[in-house]
Motif scaffolding. Structure first.
Motif, PDB file in Angstrom:
ATOM      1  N   SER A   5      13.032 -24.730  -3.467  1.00 63.62           N
ATOM      2  CA  SER A   5      13.027 -25.872  -2.557  1.00 63.62           C
ATOM      3  C   SER A   5      11.630 -26.437  -2.332  1.00 63.62           C
ATOM      4  O   SER A   5      11.489 -27.619  -2.025  1.00 63.62           O
ATOM      5  CB  SER A   5      13.658 -25.493  -1.221  1.00 63.62           C
ATOM      6  OG  SER A   5      12.932 -24.432  -0.621  1.00 63.62           O
ATOM      7  N   ASN A   6      10.601 -25.625  -2.494  1.00 59.82           N
ATOM      8  CA  ASN A   6       9.236 -26.120  -2.308  1.00 59.82           C
ATOM      9  C   ASN A   6       8.612 -26.634  -3.603  1.00 59.82           C
ATOM     10  O   ASN A   6       7.485 -27.098  -3.595  1.00 59.82           O
ATOM     11  CB  ASN A   6       8.347 -25.022  -1.721  1.00 59.82           C
ATOM     12  CG  ASN A   6       8.753 -24.673  -0.302  1.00 59.82           C
ATOM     13  OD1 ASN A   6       9.227 -25.529   0.446  1.00 59.82           O
ATOM     14  ND2 ASN A   6       8.600 -23.430   0.062  1.00 59.82           N
ATOM     15  N   SER A   8       7.897 -29.146  -6.535  1.00 64.58           N
ATOM     16  CA  SER A   8       7.886 -30.592  -6.704  1.00 64.58           C
ATOM     17  C   SER A   8       7.246 -30.906  -8.049  1.00 64.58           C
ATOM     18  O   SER A   8       6.182 -30.367  -8.378  1.00 64.58           O
ATOM     19  CB  SER A   8       7.084 -31.229  -5.565  1.00 64.58           C
ATOM     20  OG  SER A   8       6.984 -32.613  -5.760  1.00 64.58           O
ATOM     21  N   LYS A  49       6.650 -24.328 -12.622  1.00 64.72           N
ATOM     22  CA  LYS A  49       5.976 -24.194 -11.319  1.00 64.72           C
ATOM     23  C   LYS A  49       4.641 -23.473 -11.474  1.00 64.72           C
ATOM     24  O   LYS A  49       3.691 -23.738 -10.745  1.00 64.72           O
ATOM     25  CB  LYS A  49       6.892 -23.431 -10.353  1.00 64.72           C
ATOM     26  CG  LYS A  49       6.429 -23.442  -8.919  1.00 64.72           C
ATOM     27  CD  LYS A  49       7.464 -22.780  -8.037  1.00 64.72           C
ATOM     28  CE  LYS A  49       6.996 -22.731  -6.600  1.00 64.72           C
ATOM     29  NZ  LYS A  49       7.949 -22.027  -5.743  1.00 64.72           N
TER      30      LYS A  49
END
Length: 71
Positions: A5-6, A8, A49
């Motif tokens: 969820s974090n 981007s 990520k």
């Protein structure tokens, strides 16, 4: 799916991840299970990520992880 969820990503990176996912799934024998697709996607998200942007490297790492986890 694990917690991303974090995470981007810019559109260019999302495109690279999509290329890697499609190539990885296409390389698997039919029928491809949803759990395999999910495991590949999670691996690609995790690697992206951490900074990997090469679609071939993302694909290879995901397939290697899938192979290891199936044992």
């Amino acid at each position: 799916m694990k917690d991303f969820s974090n995470a981007s990503f810019p559109p260019e990176t999302i495109t690279l991840m999509q290329i890697a996912l499609e190539a990885a799934v296409a390389s698997l024998p039919e029928p491809v299970s949803t759990s395999h697709v999910q495991a590949i996607a999670e691996s690609i998200l995790r690697s992206a990520k951490e900074g990997e942007r090469d679609p071939s490297a993302l694909q290879r790492m995901a397939l290697i992880e899938l192979q290891i986890s199936r044992r």
